[in-house]
Design a protein around this motif. Structure first.
Motif, PDB file in Angstrom:
ATOM      1  N   ASP A  34      -3.263   9.696   6.647  1.00 16.91           N
ATOM      2  CA  ASP A  34      -2.606   9.746   5.341  1.00 16.91           C
ATOM      3  C   ASP A  34      -1.516   8.694   5.221  1.00 16.91           C
ATOM      4  N   ALA A  35      -1.019   8.217   6.376  1.00 19.88           N
ATOM      5  CA  ALA A  35       0.054   7.208   6.374  1.00 19.88           C
ATOM      6  C   ALA A  35      -0.041   6.370   7.643  1.00 19.88           C
TER       7      ALA A  35
ATOM      8  N   PRO B  71       7.259  11.653   2.804  1.00 16.41           N
ATOM      9  CA  PRO B  71       6.038  12.469   2.695  1.00 16.41           C
ATOM     10  C   PRO B  71       4.868  11.788   3.394  1.00 16.41           C
ATOM     11  N   LEU B  72       4.734  12.009   4.705  1.00 17.60           N
ATOM     12  CA  LEU B  72       3.725  11.297   5.486  1.00 17.60           C
ATOM     13  C   LEU B  72       2.330  11.889   5.356  1.00 17.60           C
TER      14      LEU B  72
ATOM     15  N   ALA C 181       0.844  -1.201   0.000  1.00 19.40           N
ATOM     16  CA  ALA C 181       0.000   0.000   0.000  1.00 19.40           C
ATOM     17  C   ALA C 181       0.874   1.245   0.000  1.00 19.40           C
ATOM     18  N   PRO C 182       0.539   2.259  -0.782  1.00 15.03           N
ATOM     19  CA  PRO C 182       1.390   3.452  -0.871  1.00 15.03           C
ATOM     20  C   PRO C 182       1.454   4.247   0.432  1.00 15.03           C
ATOM     21  N   TRP C 183       0.494   4.037   1.310  1.00 16.73           N
ATOM     22  CA  TRP C 183       0.454   4.787   2.578  1.00 16.73           C
ATOM     23  C   TRP C 183       1.094   4.012   3.731  1.00 16.73           C
ATOM     24  N   LEU C 184       1.671   2.837   3.475  1.00 22.50           N
ATOM     25  CA  LEU C 184       2.220   1.988   4.533  1.00 22.50           C
ATOM     26  C   LEU C 184       3.737   2.073   4.575  1.00 22.50           C
ATOM     27  N   LEU C 185       4.300   2.272   5.759  1.00 24.10           N
ATOM     28  CA  LEU C 185       5.756   2.291   5.953  1.00 24.10           C
ATOM     29  C   LEU C 185       6.118   1.392   7.128  1.00 24.10           C
ATOM     30  N   GLN C 186       7.360   0.922   7.121  1.00 25.99           N
ATOM     31  CA  GLN C 186       7.909   0.179   8.248  1.00 25.99           C
ATOM     32  C   GLN C 186       8.785   1.101   9.088  1.00 25.99           C
ATOM     33  N   ALA C 187       8.748   0.904  10.402  1.00 22.87           N
ATOM     34  CA  ALA C 187       9.463   1.798  11.314  1.00 22.87           C
ATOM     35  C   ALA C 187      10.950   1.858  11.013  1.00 22.87           C
ATOM     36  N   SER C 188      11.558   0.704  10.746  1.00 24.42           N
ATOM     37  CA  SER C 188      13.012   0.676  10.534  1.00 24.42           C
ATOM     38  C   SER C 188      13.398   1.497   9.308  1.00 24.42           C
TER      39      SER C 188
ATOM     40  N   ALA D 216       6.860   7.977  16.281  1.00 23.74           N
ATOM     41  CA  ALA D 216       5.819   8.962  16.527  1.00 23.74           C
ATOM     42  C   ALA D 216       6.411  10.350  16.764  1.00 23.74           C
ATOM     43  N   ARG D 217       7.460  10.408  17.549  1.00 20.94           N
ATOM     44  CA  ARG D 217       8.046  11.705  17.890  1.00 20.94           C
ATOM     45  C   ARG D 217       8.812  12.291  16.698  1.00 20.94           C
ATOM     46  N   THR D 218       9.401  11.441  15.879  1.00 23.61           N
ATOM     47  CA  THR D 218      10.060  11.939  14.664  1.00 23.61           C
ATOM     48  C   THR D 218       9.029  12.501  13.693  1.00 23.61           C
ATOM     49  N   ALA D 219       7.899  11.801  13.563  1.00 22.09           N
ATOM     50  CA  ALA D 219       6.844  12.296  12.690  1.00 22.09           C
ATOM     51  C   ALA D 219       6.286  13.629  13.196  1.00 22.09           C
ATOM     52  N   ARG D 220       6.198  13.786  14.493  1.00 21.31           N
ATOM     53  CA  ARG D 220       5.748  15.069  15.051  1.00 21.31           C
ATOM     54  C   ARG D 220       6.733  16.180  14.685  1.00 21.31           C
ATOM     55  N   ARG D 221       8.013  15.860  14.683  1.00 24.52           N
ATOM     56  CA  ARG D 221       9.002  16.874  14.304  1.00 24.52           C
ATOM     57  C   ARG D 221       8.917  17.223  12.824  1.00 24.52           C
ATOM     58  N   GLY D 222       8.299  16.349  12.060  1.00 28.42           N
ATOM     59  CA  GLY D 222       8.061  16.646  10.652  1.00 28.42           C
ATOM     60  C   GLY D 222       6.765  17.395  10.408  1.00 28.42           C
ATOM     61  N   GLY D 223       6.018  17.667  11.476  1.00 31.13           N
ATOM     62  CA  GLY D 223       4.806  18.461  11.352  1.00 31.13           C
ATOM     63  C   GLY D 223       3.511  17.683  11.278  1.00 31.13           C
ATOM     64  N   SER D 224       3.564  16.365  11.392  1.00 32.72           N
ATOM     65  CA  SER D 224       2.348  15.550  11.280  1.00 32.72           C
ATOM     66  C   SER D 224       1.619  15.449  12.614  1.00 32.72           C
ATOM     67  N   GLU D 225       0.313  15.234  12.532  1.00 31.41           N
ATOM     68  CA  GLU D 225      -0.477  14.856  13.698  1.00 31.41           C
ATOM     69  C   GLU D 225      -0.350  13.338  13.845  1.00 31.41           C
ATOM     70  N   VAL D 226      -0.033  12.867  15.050  1.00 35.06           N
ATOM     71  CA  VAL D 226       0.309  11.455  15.218  1.00 35.06           C
ATOM     72  C   VAL D 226      -0.579  10.813  16.277  1.00 35.06           C
ATOM     73  N   ALA D 227      -1.129   9.641  15.928  1.00 38.97           N
ATOM     74  CA  ALA D 227      -1.883   8.818  16.872  1.00 38.97           C
ATOM     75  C   ALA D 227      -1.197   7.458  16.968  1.00 38.97           C
ATOM     76  N   VAL D 228      -0.958   7.005  18.192  1.00 34.81           N
ATOM     77  CA  VAL D 228      -0.323   5.704  18.435  1.00 34.81           C
ATOM     78  C   VAL D 228      -1.393   4.710  18.861  1.00 34.81           C
ATOM     79  N   VAL D 229      -1.423   3.548  18.223  1.00 38.33           N
ATOM     80  CA  VAL D 229      -2.304   2.452  18.607  1.00 38.33           C
ATOM     81  C   VAL D 229      -1.421   1.381  19.240  1.00 38.33           C
ATOM     82  N   ALA D 230      -1.554   1.220  20.551  1.00 43.12           N
ATOM     83  CA  ALA D 230      -0.701   0.285  21.292  1.00 43.12           C
ATOM     84  C   ALA D 230      -1.549  -0.836  21.874  1.00 43.12           C
ATOM     85  N   LEU D 231      -1.097  -2.061  21.700  1.00 45.77           N
ATOM     86  CA  LEU D 231      -1.836  -3.220  22.194  1.00 45.77           C
ATOM     87  C   LEU D 231      -1.894  -3.234  23.717  1.00 45.77           C
TER      88      LEU D 231
END
Length: 560
Positions: free
Chosen positions: A359-360, A253-254, A233-240, A271-286
């Protein structure tokens, strides 16, 4: 005629003629014992000893003792999960000592003053290959060079550091700190080969054939995936991938809204790196918040930076949205921790479904080691099987770090590299394990002796004043999001001194003279290196043991 009784006044000028220790059943001994923090430390560090030198104002000596076991004090002082603090006896008195922040202070002082490791005076006649330039491989290279072995370090990436460079963001671990502590190891004479991956089993065979020993620490590079997301999927990324690209200054481009799936340290970094890029971030944790594998400080800092959390929640499915983006359907769950070696058990809670749009999506649920080059070795689950010295089932091959353990922490990897280097040195020199562990001054093998650590009940706490550990100081959330600078602020000089003084020095004598001064029979004598008990005069009353503020006097039953 009976003999005359001696006079009531002594005429010998000394009481040494009266040997009062003939009827005791217990005898105290002045001993060095492991502290609980020492036994909890992944690198087996002499924590009480180096803190003692810091307390005395000798940071150079503190650094020398500290780096016997860990060549990365400035790094570990920033990213270690500090199990030593959870074990600290001081926690039962007021608050645990801030060991991690003290370590950072010592490490930063070494960098500021340019302290370097010695190049080995004698070269050993052997060549060891280390595969993997992350924390475990670098630790092994350092310990092997200290012992004089020629070391060739092979790293698949363009630069050394592994997870420390490509997985931990610069706001947690500044790159000048990382480069400086790695540079000290390389300067000892380590031969570095970057862009040199271990491609297959044949490449491993060649290394083993051309070296006296090989230590493999290739990390965990295969991301775990979730079937709820289509793999391409174009909107899917892996953390590493995302963190590695971000560490090289490449921003993915998130879009405005990002969902991060995972509850560990990697998820917080993403999550914190994405915030530094200006994105709104939601974490889903089990996991529920209090059981998340991420360190509490990381979660707290993420919340300060505007990351939102959905704890105890599971992703059920995903669907592409018209015009781009994705909707992620989730449900809250009842969470039950995993049994060792197994996944956690979760039970969806009906009526607790919810959906998130983004978006991602970045999946950060862990990674697996690439085992294909190691088909000739035994495995345990998803890692190579190793013994206590990190030796694999294959001759001349040792392994560590994420390749041989699921304990995915930097300092755990450093400890494995150290253990492997000691065992390689032992094998190549034909030594016993005990001799190898004593190969370097100040390297004590408490775990080998199974000595019991000092307990809080053995500390004369009334000789210590109460005190609180210094509060964590962080750069403001707006400032750190805007600049990308380091988040946590180091201890001040006064805080360093005060915190070092709070250490009980469990099991490490501070020469306070309590045992000497409190003994009612003058049976404790000062000697070089500490104290000795004069058996002719000790009644075994235990006062010296009771008044010891470090637990360095031990009362034991005497059999005669």
């Amino acid at each position: 005629m009976t003999a005359a009784l001696p006079p009531t006044a002594w005429t010998t000028g000394t009481t040494e003629v009266f040997k009062t220790g003939t009827w005791r059943s217990m005898l105290p001994r002045h001993v060095a014992r492991p502290s609980p923090c020492h036994q909890a430390c992944p690198v087996n560090g002499e924590i009480a000893t180096w803190i003692g030198h810091a307390r005395a104002g000798d940071l150079r000596r503190a650094w020398e003792v500290l780096t016997v076991n860990n060549p990365f004090p400035a790094i570990a002082g920033r990213v270690c999960h500090h199990p030593c603090e959870a074990a600290c006896n001081r926690a039962a008195y007021d608050e645990a000592v801030s060991v991690c922040r003290l370590e950072r202070s010592v490490g930063d002082a070494a960098l500021a003053r340019g302290w370097a490791f010695d190049v080995p005076a004698l070269e050993a006649p052997g060549h060891v290959a280390v595969v993997g330039g992350g924390p475990s491989g670098l630790s092994a290279a350092y310990q092997l060079r200290r012992r004089g072995w020629r070391v060739s370090l092979h790293e698949a990436a363009p630069k050394l550091g592994g997870l420390m460079r490509y997985g931990i963001p610069a706001y947690r671990l500044p790159r000048d700190v990382l480069d400086a502590e790695i540079g000290r190891i390389v300067a000892m004479g380590v031969e570095v080969h970057c862009n040199s991956p271990l491609e297959d089993a044949a490449a491993l065979d060649r290394l083993i054939a051309t070296h006296d020993a090989v230590y493999a620490a290739t990390g965990a590079a295969r991301p775990k995936t979730l079937p709820q997301f289509p793999p391409r999927a174009p909107w899917l990324l892996q953390a590493s991938d995302y963190l590695a690209r971000s560490s090289e200054g490449v921003r993915a481009p998130l879009g405005r809204r990002v969902i991060v799936v995972g509850g560990g340290s990697a998820a917080m970094d993403v999550a914190r790196t994405a915030r530094r890029g200006g994105s709104e971030v939601a974490v889903v944790a089990l996991e529920p918040r209090d059981r998340m594998p991420a360190q509490a400080d990381e979660v707290h800092e993420a919340l300060e930076e505007g990351v939102t959390f959905h704890h105890g929640a599971m992703v059920c499915s995903s669907r592409a949205l018209p015009g781009g983006g994705v909707a992620v359907d989730c449900v809250h769950v009842a969470f039950e921790a995993a049994v060792p070696g197994g996944p956690p058990r979760v039970k969806p809670l009906p009526g607790n479904e919810f959906s998130l749009s983004a978006d991602a999506v970045i999946v950060a649920i862990g990674q697996d080691a690439e085992l294909s080059p190691f088909t000739s070795c035994g495995t345990t689950g998803a890692v190579l099987q190793v013994d206590i010295g990190q030796s694999t089932s294959r001759d001349k091959l040792w392994a560590g770090g994420d390749l041989a353990s699921m304990a995915r922490f930097v300092t755990e990897a450093v400890g494995m590299g150290k253990r492997a280097a000691i065992d390689i040195d032992r094998r190549l020199r034909g030594k016993t394990l005990e001799a190898a562990s004593r190969n370097v001054p100040l390297e004590f093998a408490w775990n080998a002796t199974r000595a019991a650590p000092v307990a809080i009940a053995e500390i004369a706490t009334w000789h210590h004043t109460h005190g609180r550990r210094p509060a964590a100081v962080r750069a403001g959330a707006k400032q750190r999001l805007a600049t990308g600078g380091e988040v946590q602020i180091a201890l001040s000089a006064a805080e360093l001194q005060g915190e070092a003084e709070r250490c009980f020095s469990c099991g490490s004598c501070t020469a306070c003279d309590n045992c000497y001064s409190y003994c009612p029979d003058l049976a404790v004598k000062r000697v070089d290196g500490g104290y000795t008990v004069l058996a002719d005069y000790c009644k075994g009353c235990g006062v010296c043991v009771r008044e010891c503020p470090t637990g360095s006097m031990l009362l034991q039953e005497e059999t005669r």
